[in-house]
Design a protein around this motif. Structure first.
Motif, PDB file in Angstrom:
ATOM      1  N   MET A 214       0.839  -1.208   0.000  1.00 52.24           N
ATOM      2  CA  MET A 214       0.000   0.000   0.000  1.00 52.24           C
ATOM      3  C   MET A 214       0.868   1.250   0.000  1.00 52.24           C
ATOM      4  O   MET A 214       1.899   1.299   0.658  1.00 52.24           O
TER       5      MET A 214
ATOM      6  N   ASP B  35      -7.049   8.497  -4.601  1.00 52.04           N
ATOM      7  CA  ASP B  35      -7.292   7.630  -3.450  1.00 52.04           C
ATOM      8  C   ASP B  35      -8.804   7.587  -3.162  1.00 52.04           C
ATOM      9  O   ASP B  35      -9.590   8.203  -3.870  1.00 52.04           O
TER      10      ASP B  35
ATOM     11  N   GLU C 114      -3.939  -0.815  -7.299  1.00 51.89           N
ATOM     12  CA  GLU C 114      -3.827  -0.429  -5.896  1.00 51.89           C
ATOM     13  C   GLU C 114      -4.741  -1.289  -5.022  1.00 51.89           C
ATOM     14  O   GLU C 114      -4.371  -1.691  -3.929  1.00 51.89           O
TER      15      GLU C 114
ATOM     16  N   ARG D 100      -3.610  -3.618  -1.870  1.00 48.18           N
ATOM     17  CA  ARG D 100      -4.248  -3.576  -0.546  1.00 48.18           C
ATOM     18  C   ARG D 100      -4.751  -4.958  -0.154  1.00 48.18           C
ATOM     19  O   ARG D 100      -4.655  -5.366   0.999  1.00 48.18           O
TER      20      ARG D 100
ATOM     21  N   CYS E 254      -3.788  -7.410   3.033  1.00 47.35           N
ATOM     22  CA  CYS E 254      -4.724  -8.082   3.956  1.00 47.35           C
ATOM     23  C   CYS E 254      -4.636  -9.588   3.809  1.00 47.35           C
ATOM     24  O   CYS E 254      -5.530 -10.311   4.276  1.00 47.35           O
TER      25      CYS E 254
ATOM     26  N   LEU F 201     -11.475  -2.951  -4.101  1.00 44.85           N
ATOM     27  CA  LEU F 201     -11.090  -3.877  -3.036  1.00 44.85           C
ATOM     28  C   LEU F 201     -12.338  -4.529  -2.456  1.00 44.85           C
ATOM     29  O   LEU F 201     -12.374  -5.746  -2.228  1.00 44.85           O
TER      30      LEU F 201
END
Ligand SMILES: Cc1ncc(C[n+]2csc(CCOP(=O)(O)OP(=O)(O)O)c2C)c(N)n1
Ligand SMILES: Cc1ncc(C[n+]2csc(CCOP(=O)(O)OP(=O)(O)O)c2C)c(N)n1
Ligand code: SF4
Ligand code: SF4
Ligand SMILES: [Mg+2]
Ligand SMILES: [Mg+2]
Lengths: 291, 592, 592, 291
Positions: free
Chosen positions: C1, C65, C498, C502, C506, C578
């Motif tokens: 990230m 973002d 991105e 992420r 996780c 995501l």
């Protein structure tokens, strides 16, 4: 709105706020148009304003009449289709010099020839305002204000009035957005003309052609309506591009396009007759089999 | 299987083969036959070689057969150009005029019985006689079209030329007939003997109500019948006849046609008329459709009903304007920029052109959307004897709404969000209904907007109105019930249908699904129609299998599903499709 | 990230927020940061409300973002227009000027810390001071962009306005910085403390070779570098900058640009130049691409190389010209009438625009075909700090062939059947190479033909040259190795990438396939890249899932493959993707 | 072919047999063109003939020079692209009245303004030959020979010379296909003109306009080249549409479009310099990082 109510210019404006820059010449055109419509006493629902794409082409939504904001360069064919299909309406096509003379140039030529009953109002600022200031057909060859043509377009400017005359337009005029009263008069005349009426309006672009603020000093009301095409030509040979007024008004409107509409009569019977034209029976000269 | 007789009349320009062919077809119609005639020309604009390609039968036929039973050649000028298009049946009869030189190799090497008839000499022997009328006499005799029917038709057609012309023609017919029966052996025409269902040429009967027309005329009629009252025209092969037909007929029902300067103008004129509440249509072919793309997107966004009848021809680019191909499905469905869902339909035969055109108009008007109707050269320009449409043709019915004119608190919501996605629609002249139609993303009122809720809302609405509409049974035609299925569309339907009938005759049951609605894909109807199918074939007349890809994109097809397609210029013929079907069957058997 | 900091500067027209934003981005570049800046405007042509939307980071970033850490409002004019575009992070800092009235509800109701700074008063206190420079000082301080870098940039940018202007600006910066640190609490910027990889503003270093540009400029450069020497231009948002960039630069390498009367002209001018052997490009957006469709088909049929850079915007029709959407894939791939295979490519980020544009030019020239490059408003108009292209850019190399000029026995076979489908190509000026390029179906010599062998032969040849060409590794970019895959394209690649990073953080490994070659579909490469994948997500920025349908049509996708897509005008953000990935994962777990 | 060889008109013909109807006027135009090219002694590979779609647009393939048979209406932009990109070539655009004045009308307008160095030769038969005889822009309003306009197009005919003059063309002429020698001379003049040269050729369509066989009796060589635009206008006011010759020849060719081509110099260095314009280094006013 009932036909009896007397409408004021403001009744022809919508509540939508124009996107135009403060000081844009197009505000003056909107004012003149609403004035002309009020002056003619036209019911808003009987009027349609048709445009293409550009700052100027945003105009229809700022009126309270029917509007059509189409694609770039195609205002005239949309207006022609509407005028031919619904001859009882008042149809006004409008837009910018890029829309009308660059991408739309062919429709301009042929609309002048076709002579459908509509008015074409071009807001000419000699620039593509909406796309941030490129040269349009009416830009001077040495206007170097655009990154796309850093040394100027380098080619002869388009002469709207001459082209309209060559192409066969029956009513040709030039106006100035800084003179809304004169413009409203010219517009009213154009709208009343029973055929294709072309009106070039000098309408400054304050943002990309700030030098056009000088137009006020340059324009002069010099045209007197001529009825003879050749005389109009001769008059144009000495035109500086800033003379306003009605240049040409052909005394008789040319006939409406192609075949005149015939009374519909009994549609069902007509369709029936058409279907019978396909039958084998017709091939031997009779009207079909009716047992 | 349809017992039928196929024949070709060929000759150089001016020889009059097209006239002869058409008179023969017409006479067949008078005699209660079905049939069709296609025209084929060489590259010369005028005066080049030409071929009239006929098929006649006692049952409905709407596609060419695999090969020809008879060739009557007035002369041999450039016959090799037609060689590909003229496969001769084993034992076909070839009538050659010895005065025109020897039979060229491309013909002579085919298995056929060559008979010589001095066609032009016979004509010369008759004052005012013309070789094509002799050829008509020959062809009629060998195709078993009753002489009385031919004579009736010729009398009617030539009446305006005066009695002498008629008499000369009748004499030619007789001379041709006599010569034909003589050289081939009396009473031995290659087709079956006159059967009881051949109508006496003079007798009236329900067969006289059949239509003799091509798909272009039928398309024009269907549109007119459904309510089209405005047409903007720019000529293009092979669509021009739709426009010409309408030019002559629209004024009779109070409609108007304008010749436009180009297709950019014609599509926008239709938009203008339709915005004015008058149902509008234009007709074009691939190059013209390409030019209409931007404005079709406008019609989608501004929700303006209209119909574009696109008559497909060989592509890409200028391609082969005079030959048929089903090659514009991609552009018709996917050609618009942005997300611009609209409707695409295709008639499944010449007889289906009028009903499908009428349906197209009614869908456009109901759904406030452009509808593209995909016809093609084969449908558009093949003169065909068909039964007139059975039921009522669809009619335009637009949803209208007028704001109460004393309700000045809110402006008209032209693009109101509705459950079915169809918004109220006013039109100029209606007080209180004023709005500005817009191709920019807009609010429910039509005001330009860049907000996500308006953009997504209107996109959703426009998709919803198409996807949730009940298109009814017209979405497609189903025939048969085998566990092998064929999916097809447009003009391919007729040869496919005949292939299926032949397969059935050989004991291979095939289920046929002919799609009339091509976009939005009637996925659930299609999947239901394919229930229990073991394997599937998608048949079309193009190079890349456009329907096959389109269906893969939007539905779950049975496994295996094979794509069978080939481009023009040669027409699809039942035999090759039967071959593909048998191949698929054999493959399944082998795998089993 | 990527730890990064996102901020927005808003204000009414004339407030100068764009200038401030761009100076901040530039300063960040000088300080060794990466980052990007998008611009958002209200509907007014000029003088309306505006927002500069920045994201700054110490690692490469090429997409916005999920939300913003800082909002500096010069005033509140029509801020509600931007509310959708301005999601604020929990605990975001909001800098409001009390002189501009209270904080509007759309902002105040979001979870943020509101601090007041009298921005315009501070500016008024400095002779010649301007509020936007104060805002720049504030933003730089809170975004942790070193003051030295900002000062360096401002000095350079304002130099031509004279020393007084510079001094006033520097004073404003200082005032803004001081006020910002005061109201927020000294040494407590919301981002991480200045880290060791922030370069001293004065220090030279390799970071100064990074490019600061938008995708439109990069596209122009890539095309020029690959050999484009002719451009025909018709302006349209958001593609105009490509044309303007080329207008200024082509003459420096002996090239030329013509402003055309419309897109019908511009595409055909490119065809003319390319027929003349000069590599040509034009740039446009959806409406213009629509108008080019017919002539693109001509380029396919006549085999004329050229590139159309289509910078997508909200559609359909005029849509939302200033907002991004990946909405023209359908028309780019399927929009041509007839069977007209060609190449469609898309850059996967601003940094990829130059290499992909160069590749597009080289593919066009090698394969003698039009190539459509699909960029979009987000790529085209987002000023971004990127590493310059790594390898050599591709270069145009056209296959040339000149007939021996004493070989007069046969005319030049421009469309000769070759094994790889690529024919020899001469060009005007070469003796013995004369031919007529034709959009009609033609023989190998280019002579019009209606024969099946020519039609099918040339269709096969043109398909073959595209399908059998080895496109090499540029067909797509692969990242990661999980058994869940995401397929994406164009500007969606960066937020997807991105999101994958992420997910990985996780503990969810995801395989990313970003397609650069969209047509012909690199089916075998794609299927290989998806080997062993359990489930797949196709992500794109449009309403109907155009890539998803396209891939279904041409490849076998893993089961299950889900389509995840939504239209503009809001940009795709990593967080929502995501979420979709996690949803798919949860679904698989539940099923397992 | 070596430059030294002296070529005859027939050397400019290809072996391809025209699809034209016997007697079509376009044969005469092909003959005149090959005569003009031979007369000018141009090497075939230095010449390109560019057309649209129509009977007349088939011409390029019947020559031995480079040819481009594009799509309907777009000959001029293709020719413009070629002429601008390869200024050393001789570029001739050609086609019919439908191609050039109907669908292609906008390019005609703007090509006249743009003044690129090319010749535009229109074979005008006042009909759409290729699509079987519909009215074209130059058809008379009362020509009722087409099913598409059974009562005639009903609108004013297009005036090609007047429009060309209004739009800014520098060389304007009219020829007749029945006079191949005169036509070859006009063509040679047009080709030699260093700018946009427009030549309307009356070229009968024997099939759909058989009455045009009378053109022979109607044409007369009446134009003498004028150098003054206004005089040319006046001359046109009395034109009957059948006067042939060069009407107008502007004494000085307008400049080539937009910015003049600059010497390419060292391309690699130029590209390098362009890339450097993107670098962060430029933002602080220096030339980048060179360790
Ligand atoms: C097909 C197409 N090409 C280009 C554009 C981009 N475009 C929008 S407005 C415009 C020019 C507008 O100039 P003008 O008509 O003079 O109007 P103004 O803005 O000056 O009033 C252009 C090129 C477009 N919308 N559609
Ligand atoms: C986009 C498009 N629209 C229509 C056509 C059909 N078409 C082919 S040639 C032609 C007109 C030709 O007329 P003209 O240019 O006068 O040439 P002529 O045949 O008379 O020499 C038309 C309308 C086409 N090929 N492409
Ligand atoms: S850019 Fe020019 S034309 Fe457009 S609104 Fe502003 S002033 Fe008017
Ligand atoms: S139709 Fe007319 S223009 Fe065409 S080739 Fe025949 S005579 Fe010539
Ligand atoms: Mg303008
Ligand atoms: Mg013509």
């Amino acid at each position: 709105m009932s036909a009896a109510a007397v409408l004021k210019p403001k009744d022809y404006k919508s509540a939508t706020r124009p996107v135009w820059c403060p000081g844009c010449g197009d505000f003056g055109v909107l004012n003149a148009l609403t004035k002309a419509l009020a002056g003619l006493g036209l019911a808003p629902e009987q009027v349609a304003v048709i445009s293409g794409i550009g700052c100027s082409s945003r105009l229809p939504a700022y009126t309270s009449v029917y509007g059509f904001h189409g694609v770039h360069g195609r205002a005239l064919p949309v207006a022609t289709g509407l005028a031919v299909a619904r001859p009882e309406l008042t149809v006004i096509a409008t837009g910018g010099d890029g829309d009308g003379f660059s991408i739309g140039g062919n429709h301009f030529l042929h609309a002048c020839r076709r002579n459908a009953n509509l008015t074409y109002l071009i807001m000419d600022n000699a620039v593509y305002g909406m796309t941030k200031g490129q040269a349009s057909p009416t830009s001077a060859p040495d206007w170097a204000g655009s990154k796309l043509t850093p040394n100027g377009p380098g080619i002869a400017a388009f002469r709207p009035l001459e082209i309209a005359l060559s192409a066969g337009a029956g009513f040709i005029a030039r106006g100035f957005s800084g003179d809304p009263n004169g413009l409203a008069r010219q517009l009213a005349e154009a709208i009343s003309y029973p055929g294709f009426a072309f009106l070039q309006v000098l309408s400054p672009c304050i943002t990309y052609r700030p030098e056009q603020m000088e137009y006020k000093a340059l324009v002069s009301a010099g045209f007197e309506p001529l009825a003879d095409r050749n005389e109009a030509f001769r008059r144009l040979l000495t035109d500086d591009g800033f003379t306003t007024g009605v240049l040409f008004r052909a005394p008789v409107a040319a006939p409406a396009p192609a075949d005149a509409r015939q009374a519909a009569g009994d549609e069902a019977a007509a369709l029936d007759a058409l279907a019978r034209e396909f039958t084998a029976a017709r091939l031997r000269g009779d009207g079909g089999y009716e047992p | 299987m349809t017992p039928s007789f196929s024949l070709a009349l060929t000759g150089s320009g001016g020889a009059g083969v097209m006239t002869a062919g058409q008179l023969l077809l017409d006479a067949a119609a008078l005699a209660g036959r079905y049939g069709l005639m296609a025209r084929s020309f060489g590259p010369q604009i005028r005066g080049g070689e030409a071929a009239a390609l006929l098929r006649l039968a006692r049952r409905p036929v709407e596609c060419p057969d695999d090969d020809y039973d008879l060739l009557v050649a007035l002369d041999w000028g450039n016959i090799e150009r037609f060689a590909d298009e003229l496969p001769l049946a084993a034992g076909a009869v070839i009538i050659a005029d010895p005065g025109q030189g020897g039979v060229p190799e491309v013909i002579a090497t085919q298995a056929g019985r060559i008979h010589e008839i001095a066609i032009s000499q016979l004509a010369r022997d008759i004052p005012g006689g013309r070789p094509n009328m002799v050829a008509l006499g020959i062809a009629a005799a060998l195709a078993d079209v009753p002489g009385g029917a031919v004579e009736t038709r010729v009398r009617q057609a030539l009446a305006r030329h005066g009695d002498e012309s008629v008499a000369a023609a009748i004499a030619c017919l007789a001379a041709g007939r006599a010569a034909a029966l003589e050289v081939t052996g009396h009473g031995d025409p290659p087709s079956a003997a006159p059967s009881e269902d051949t109508v006496d040429a003079g007798a009236p009967g329900p067969h006289l109500d059949r239509w003799v027309l091509n798909g272009n005329e039928a398309t024009g009629f269907g549109a007119l019948a459904a309510g089209v009252r405005f047409c903007a025209a720019y000529p293009i092969t092979p669509a021009t006849e739709i426009l010409e037909w309408l030019a002559g007929r629209l004024p009779r029902v109070g409609g108007r046609l304008v010749q436009a300067e180009d297709e950019l103008a014609s599509i926008n004129m239709c938009i203008g008329a339709s915005f004015g509440g008058v149902p509008a249509l234009t007709a074009t072919a691939g190059p013209g459709l390409s030019l209409m793309i931007e404005s079709l997107g406008l019609a989608v966004a501004a929700e303006v009903p209209l119909v574009v009848a696109n008559v497909m021809r060989g592509g890409p680019s200028t391609g082969i304007p005079t030959k048929s191909e089903q090659t514009d499905l991609n552009i018709a469905v996917y050609g618009l920029h942005g997300e611009a869902p609209h409707v695409v339909v295709a008639p499944t035969g010449v007889g289906d052109c009028a009903p499908t055109a009428a349906w197209a108009v009614s869908l456009a008007e109901t759904l406030q959307t452009p509808v593209i109707l995909l016809s093609d050269q084969a449908l558009g320009q093949t003169r065909t004897i068909v039964d007139p449409p059975g039921g009522e043709l669809a009619r335009a019915g637009r949803r209208r709404y007028v704001a109460r004119h004393d309700d000045s608190t809110e402006t008209y919501r032209r693009y109101a969000m509705t459950a079915d996605g169809i918004s109220p629609m006013s039109c100029p002249g209606l007080p209180g209904g004023q709005y500005t139609a817009d191709g920019l993303t807009h609010t429910e009122h039509g005001i330009p907007s860049t907000r996500a809720e308006d953009h997504v809302g209107q996109l959703d609405k426009r998709r919803r109105k198409l996807e949730e509409y009940d298109y009814g049974p017209l979405w497609g035609d189903l025939h048969g019930a085998g566990d092998i299925a064929v999916i097809t569309w447009g003009s391919a339907t007729q040869p496919v249908r005949e292939a299926c009938q032949r397969a059935e005759a050989c004991g291979l049951a095939v289920r046929l699904v002919a799609l009339r609605l091509l976009s939005p894909v009637p996925a659930s109807e299609l999947e239901a129609a394919l229930g229990g199918v073991r394997a599937c074939l998608v048949v079309e007349h193009n190079h890349s299998g456009q329907l096959y890809r389109h269906l893969r994109a939007w539905t779950e097809l049975p496994h295996p599903t094979l794509a069978w397609h080939r481009p023009g210029p040669l027409p699809l013929r039942p035999g090759e499709i039967l071959g593909a079907l048998q191949g698929l069957h054999a493959q399944l058997e082998a795998a089993a």
